[in-house]
Write an enzyme that holds these catalytic residues in place. Sequence first.
Site, short mmCIF file in Angstrom:
data_model
loop_
_atom_site.label_atom_id
_atom_site.label_comp_id
_atom_site.label_asym_id
_atom_site.label_seq_id
_atom_site.Cartn_x
_atom_site.Cartn_y
_atom_site.Cartn_z
N CYS A 1 0.83 -1.20 0.00
CA CYS A 1 0.00 0.00 0.00
C CYS A 1 0.87 1.25 0.00
O CYS A 1 2.06 1.20 0.27
CB CYS A 1 -0.90 0.04 1.25
N ASP B 1 20.77 36.91 -14.60
CA ASP B 1 19.47 37.41 -15.03
C ASP B 1 19.29 38.84 -14.55
O ASP B 1 19.45 39.14 -13.35
CB ASP B 1 18.36 36.52 -14.47
#
Length: 474
Positions: free
Chosen positions: A32, A439
């Site tokens: 499970c 950037d």
Amino acid sequence: MDPVDCYRAVTARDARFDGVFYTAVRTTGIYCRPSCPAMTPHEANVSFYPSAAAAERAGYRACRRCRPDSTPGSPEWNARADVVARAVRLIGDGVVEREGVSGLAGRLGYSERQVNRLVTTELGAGPQAIARSNRARTARILLETTAMRAADVAFAAGYGSVRQFNDSIRESFGLTPRELRSRSRRTPHEGAGRIRLELAVRPPFHAASLLAWFAPRAIEGVEAVGERTYARVLNLPHGVAAVELEPHGDHVTADLELTDLRDLATAVHRCRRLLDLDADPVAIDEALSADPLLAGLVREVPGIRLPGQVDGFEMVLRAIVGQQVSVAGARTILGRVARSRGTEVDLELARRHGLTHAFATAESVAEAAPEEFAMPRGRAAAILAVAHAMAAGRLDLDPGADRETARNQLLAVRGIGPWTADYVRMRALGDPDVLLETDLVLRRVLAREGLDRARTDRWRPWRSYASLHLWRTA
């Protein structure tokens, strides 16, 4: 995989660990997900496995209630850059199905024996067993969501024979293909190649920020962004496809139309990477919230995701074209490339969103002349150089590519600088720890806030997510 920690997560039914490990119960013979609502096992009766394939290899079958084979993937494999993580990403993209373990080993630059040993040590099962587990999951999806004959499902899922298909389904789910289909509560699609499924997500999931990122950058004819949906055309190993993705709180609905059903698993994997669905948002948000500047930004946008990609070549073209033009200008140029060098499509799902083309491949762009791109000669030359390198196999931007090697290969191309290489590393290769220091926008934000290298290094290994938050402030 400490058993005490794993059992504590199971007793708490902590969904954050779904897909990170699997719980097998010896008294029932099933495995499970940690959050399974039907499982309250005694500690002495459970074992823990790092993959579904490992649990199946040990003789356990998947729980029919919690369906552990449909959990999000472990966030570890996207965060890591070592050979095992690269192998897992390539297996998910279908490389073993298409090229075998030898093809996987060749892409990684290791021997088959070494790859088998490394993967088995960490995941409890080798590449072939993991691919077999993925194949069974694909077959289950086809049985539950289409009206295809079982024999056609077997072929589409990648099985060599109907007998192998039947045995695999019984071994994985404890049911025959006919029984699995009859128990499904889903209504099958009658249309050829049409499949609808739910992609699991770890909450929190800030879908609005993803759609806001994609909308202004959407390439006309290839992508379309609505108020709550994202749609696009995909280039896949066996053909083209169209997909519509609609995010919800704990899952994303994916409506797919495939020209070849063998591409289902690869399409699902690429959609998950596009939306960064296997990330661990709780861990990321907790780490970034330790910084006073980022704490408020994280509260505003909890569960932010790194916008990914479905095609490395498309992403590097986006980066090159967008270097010195506006977002709208880049979108116009890329739309022209798609129409002139892409593949025209005629799919119902694509028509619904006004989509007409799959984006151009490296091979098709490599045949173009520089004048076709209507941009400065240097950038056109860089595009052609990348196209030739990818078409010839000298540049690898697949999910399992070595990130540092790919960055160096890009920097070796005239016209590609650090910003482009790092942007591709962040978005095409899914590196969670890239801070684009070159950037212009980020440099202004960092200078405004007085942030130095020592401060930003504290954001490791989640600097890509920090960059997204800082971009938002600008």
